[in-house]
Scaffold this active site. Structure first.
Site, PDB file in Angstrom:
ATOM      1  N   ASP A 576       0.658  -1.477   0.062  1.00  0.00           N
ATOM      2  CA  ASP A 576       0.019  -0.157  -0.031  1.00  0.00           C
ATOM      3  C   ASP A 576       0.877   1.079   0.125  1.00  0.00           C
ATOM      4  O   ASP A 576       0.894   2.087  -0.966  1.00  0.00           O
ATOM      5  CB  ASP A 576      -0.938   0.194   1.284  1.00  0.00           C
ATOM      6  N   GLU A 810      -1.983  -8.434  12.763  1.00  0.00           N
ATOM      7  CA  GLU A 810      -1.734  -8.303  11.233  1.00  0.00           C
ATOM      8  C   GLU A 810      -0.242  -7.875  11.035  1.00  0.00           C
ATOM      9  O   GLU A 810       0.232  -8.219  10.131  1.00  0.00           O
ATOM     10  CB  GLU A 810      -2.574  -7.338  10.827  1.00  0.00           C
TER      11      GLU A 810
END
Ligand code: NAG
Ligand code: NAG
Ligand code: NAG
Length: 840
Positions: A576, A810
């Site tokens: 990202d 995560e």
């Protein structure tokens, strides 16, 4: 969406005024010879016909181009329609394939009957604590599968505020519809609980358009069973056992309630249950205080109507509520009508024995596969590793439906063809759907446990490919999935790629198969069906993501509005907000994509060779891209001594408060709040981006560097340097020395791949260290030494955070090691198991 599509097509059918003009006859002049007039007429008729043909051809081309994005690849599907049916694959028909709910089961079919569990704590200080779908907002102290074999049984623990629910299921095959299963739900209060909590369990069944359910109510609101029928399941019966204090113990005082209604869709089940809660029922145990409690009340709900549903069906959502004080256990029994010769019911001690058998088999298979006892891990560490694998297996979902997609030829988004996807989800709470680049990492772990399962998942993904060779990277297929995604992220664009990580697992599967000729020959048919799809997939990357100079590559789909971001994101790369060229342009080339292509071409060459297909062209591409001189020429930045992207770039950017001009004498609050916008202090120019972090490691991570490459020395140096990439918890994503280290991209967009530690890339890093540590070369010893240290750090931290927080996360903070981001995240963070097992 369908409506929009129609509008687009009729819009095309109306000829534009310009074209109408072209068809108007030319003026005829007086006193001209008639043959000249004729010639004119002929010419104009010719022109007219020509322009009409041209017009319809253009129209046809335009609509053909517009349809391409939703036209599936023409080669035969790898998996035919019946591959997941109970006739072909009975053992995998039922499963915990609803990873987005805490506990539920469905079948691998398009319109499955679904079953699930909701619960709530009664007499709690906070109201409305109904639990159903996995939500981080529920703030549970931890939940997840501790054991799950992916097929026949599972054991999960859910730690709510002052009690723990254990949810177990066991399946038993028989008949023609996937057989029976039983759930056992056990509730125990925590030792810290002041009083034993009273809990309501709500077990439900719901049909999704197909099939019907019939509730059987005994005295006093007690729903004792549900019978039903559906196309895929035939007749079935679900029986709700009474709660007891334990196996063989006497029954407990319990209150029963139920709900039968119709639901407009599976995504509405929680709301329906919540809205039907009434406080008028009284819980009055013998010797206990009388108190009113929350319960489902069929009278409170308005029946919803769904046009797709059969109006004759009275209810398609049936819930059984039982309210009991802990400790207790209860069983739910599903029996298939076509299973006629069952020896006994799968309840009580029969169930206990069955569970024991599966647990022993699971433990044996786990040790046989990963050998963690042999490696002297503690029993608590092994329990953690089993939980990591199990929650990935228990996080496998079966989804069916349509993506929403768009190409440059579409004015409006279109619906992709209906398709199934069997996939492991990254996070049951936050990302409960399919993600293309995560999947390759998931299957690295799952292929060790069950290689055919991984092949089936890969096949599902490649069956989603369109005629162009594009696979939508995020699969948001049904209403339940869509209800979890903000609308701006739903449409998938066909110029966008995602790292082709499926090649990582194909490589492993091929290695496994090639050592075993019998297994190889049994898998050849699947490989053969995969091949034309892989070919188109590779070609799609090789053409649509080609870079500005020969043999370079560029991710498409970067953020375009450069003014609003510190550095426009590249979501398609999977990383990202990792810093790329500050000003996106077609002059860019990306080193990570170059390396993915080098890897992919090599695997393509192998698949082609094994299948006896022409493989030279792949081999050549692989040799070209593996040539370290070319790599250096395109991507080595001598000034920073790192591999780097190249593009239109400046480092002199920052986010600043936007200046808003307020005319004198006017109140400030009438003007918009100032935003942060980007200010560029020095103009960008074509140059290396010079970021140091995960992207610069790719030639090492994917083994593109030759073992004697002097660049390895620089990479190993950067990895080991605590001021750059090294932390005691794993490798951080961006060097501390980078100007964008831990910088926000907008005021609302916290750093994501700008510092935190990610386990998928760390897995590739330990794997690469292991690789370079095991082949001869000047850096062999150094690689080996770092390998040991990095491996130990990663395992210790992920394990420690799990013990402390109850979750695998995560990402992990590079300054404290703390887990952060979504949780549980037993997608690629579960690769810790492979790092423990040293399986690369
Ligand atoms: C579908 O696939 C299954 C398993 O892969 C196979 O057994 C079956 O024969 C196939 N059916 C058709 C119609 O191709
Ligand atoms: C990939 O693209 C390059 C550049 O167009 C071409 O030379 C090469 O042959 C292609 N490789 C394959 C396997 O198609
Ligand atoms: C780089 O970006 C600037 C600002 O957008 C632009 O003016 C310039 O033309 C770009 N240069 C190249 C080579 O693309």
């Amino acid at each position: 969406m369908t409506k929009r599509r129609k509008r687009l097509l009729t819009g095309d059918g109306v000829p534009s005024p310009r074209e109408e003009k072209a068809t108007a006859p030319p003026r005829r002049e007086k006193k001209k010879k008639t043959d000249i007039g004729k010639v004119f007429i002929n010419i104009s008729i010719g022109l007219c016909i020509f322009s009409l043909i041209w017009f319809f051809y253009a129209l046809y081309m335009r609509s053909a181009l517009a349809r391409r994005v939703v036209t599936l690849h023409p080669s035969p599907r790898v998996l035919n329609v019946s591959s997941s049916s109970p006739a072909v694959s009975p053992e995998k028909f039922w499963g915990s394939h609803r990873p987005h709910v805490y506990f539920g089961m469905k079948t691998r079919s398009p319109r499955s009957v679904v079953t699930g569990l909701m619960w709530m704590r009664q007499f709690a200080d906070v109201d409305g604590n109904l639990r159903h779908t996995c939500e981080q907002g529920d703030r549970l102290q931890g939940y997840g599968w501790l054991m799950h074999d992916g097929v026949s049984f599972g054991v999960q623990e859910i730690h709510d505020r002052d009690f723990t629910l254990t949810t177990e299921f066991v399946k038993r095959l028989g008949g023609d519809h996937g057989g029976d299963w039983t759930w056992r739900i056990t509730a125990k209060q925590h030792s810290s609980a002041v009083t034993a909590p009273v809990i309501s369990l709500m077990c439900y069944a719901a049909t999704d358009v197909q099939g019907s359910l019939q509730a059987h109510v005994e005295e006093k609101n007690h729903l004792s069973s549900v019978t039903g029928t559906s196309e895929e399941l035939g007749n079935f019966k679900i029986t709700f056992g009474k709660p007891t204090a334990g196996e063989g113990a006497a029954g407990k005082y319990a209150k029963y309630n139920y709900l039968t209604t119709r639901s407009p869709g599976l995504d509405k089940l929680t709301d329906i249950a919540k809205n039907s809660l009434s406080h008028k029922f009284i819980f009055s145990p013998p010797k206990g205080e009388k108190r009113s409690y929350f319960a489902l009340d069929s009278h409170k709900v308005a029946t919803h109507h769904n046009q797709q549903q059969d109006p004759k069906i009275e209810s398609d959502f049936v819930v059984h509520q039982v309210t009991v004080q802990t400790p207790f256990q209860m069983e739910v029994l599903f029996e298939s009508g076509s299973f006629r010769d069952r020896p006994n019911q799968l309840t009580g001690s029969v169930l206990t024995d069955e569970l024991e058998r599966r647990k022993v088999a699971f433990d044996e298979k786990f040790e046989g596969t990963f050998g963690l006892q042999a490696k002297k891990f503690t029993s608590s560490q092994i329990k953690f590793a089993k939980a990591a694998l199990s929650n990935m297996l228990g996080g496998m979902g079966y989804f069916y439906g349509q993506s929403v997609v768009q190409s440059v030829y579409n004015e409006h988004p279109l619906l992709y063809p209906e398709s199934p996807l069997f996939t492991a989800v990254p996070s049951r709470s936050f990302f409960p759907r399919g993600f293309l680049w995560d999947e390759g990492f998931h299957q690295l772990l799952l292929s060790k446990w069950d290689a055919p399962l991984s092949l089936e998942v890969i096949a599902h993904w490649l069956d989603l490919i369109n005629i162009e060779g594009w696979i939508p990277r995020e699969q948001i297929l049904d209403d339940e999935a869509r209800s979890k995604v903000p609308s701006e992220f739903i449409v998938q664009h066909n110029e966008n790629a995602n790292p082709p990580t499926l090649f990582l697992v194909l490589q492993k599967l091929l290695e496994q198969l090639e050592t075993d000729p019998d297994r190889l020959s049994s898998h050849l048919p699947v490989l053969r069906r995969l091949y034309p799809r892989l070919k188109t997939w590779f070609e799609w990357f090789n053409t649509t993501q080609a870079g500005p100079v020969a043999n370079s590559y560029r991710w498409r789909g970067r953020d375009k509005d450069t003014n609003l971001f510190l550095n426009p994101k590249t979501l398609t790369s999977g990383l990202d907000d990792y810093p790329r060229a500050s000003h996106p342009s077609s002059e860019e080339r990306h080193v990570d994509l170059y390396c993915w292509m080098a890897l992919a071409s090599g695997i393509m060459a192998n698949v082609a060779r094994i299948l006896g297909e022409p493989h030279k062209v792949y081999k050549n591409t692989h040799l070209t891209l593996s040539n370290n001189e070319l790599l250096n020429e395109l991507h080595w930045s001598e000034s920073l001594r790192v591999f780097s992207d190249y593009g239109n770039h400046t480092q002199a950017v920052s986010l600043q408060q936007e200046k808003v001009h307020v005319p004198p004498g006017q109140p400030r609050h009438q003007f918009p709040v100032t935003r942060l916008v980007r200010s560029v202090r020095r103009a960008p120019k074509l140059q290396y981006v010079n970021a140091l972090g995960y992207v610069s490691l790719f030639p090492f991570l994917l083994h593109i560097l030759t073992p004697d490459s002097p660049k390895l020395e620089h990479i190993l140096r950067d990895i080991q340097d605590p001021e750059r990439i090294w932390t005691p918890y794993g490798l951080r994503s961006l060097s501390r020395t980078d100007p964008l280290y831990m910088k926000r991209n907008t005021e609302h967009d916290a750093p994501y791949w700008r510092g935190p530690i990610w386990i998928n890339i760390n897995y590739l890093a330990v794997r690469a260290l292991h690789h370079y540590g095991n082949i001869e070369g000047p850096y062999q010893e150094k690689a080996s030494a770092i390998y040991q240290e990095l491996r130990t750090n990663l395992i210790q931290n992920v394990y420690k955070q799990y013990l402390e927080t109850g979750y695998i996360w995560e990402q992990y903070s590079d300054s404290t090691g703390r887990g952060q981001g979504s949780h549980p995240f037993t997608g690629w963070s579960a690769l810790t198991v492979l790092i423990m097992a040293e399986k690369y």
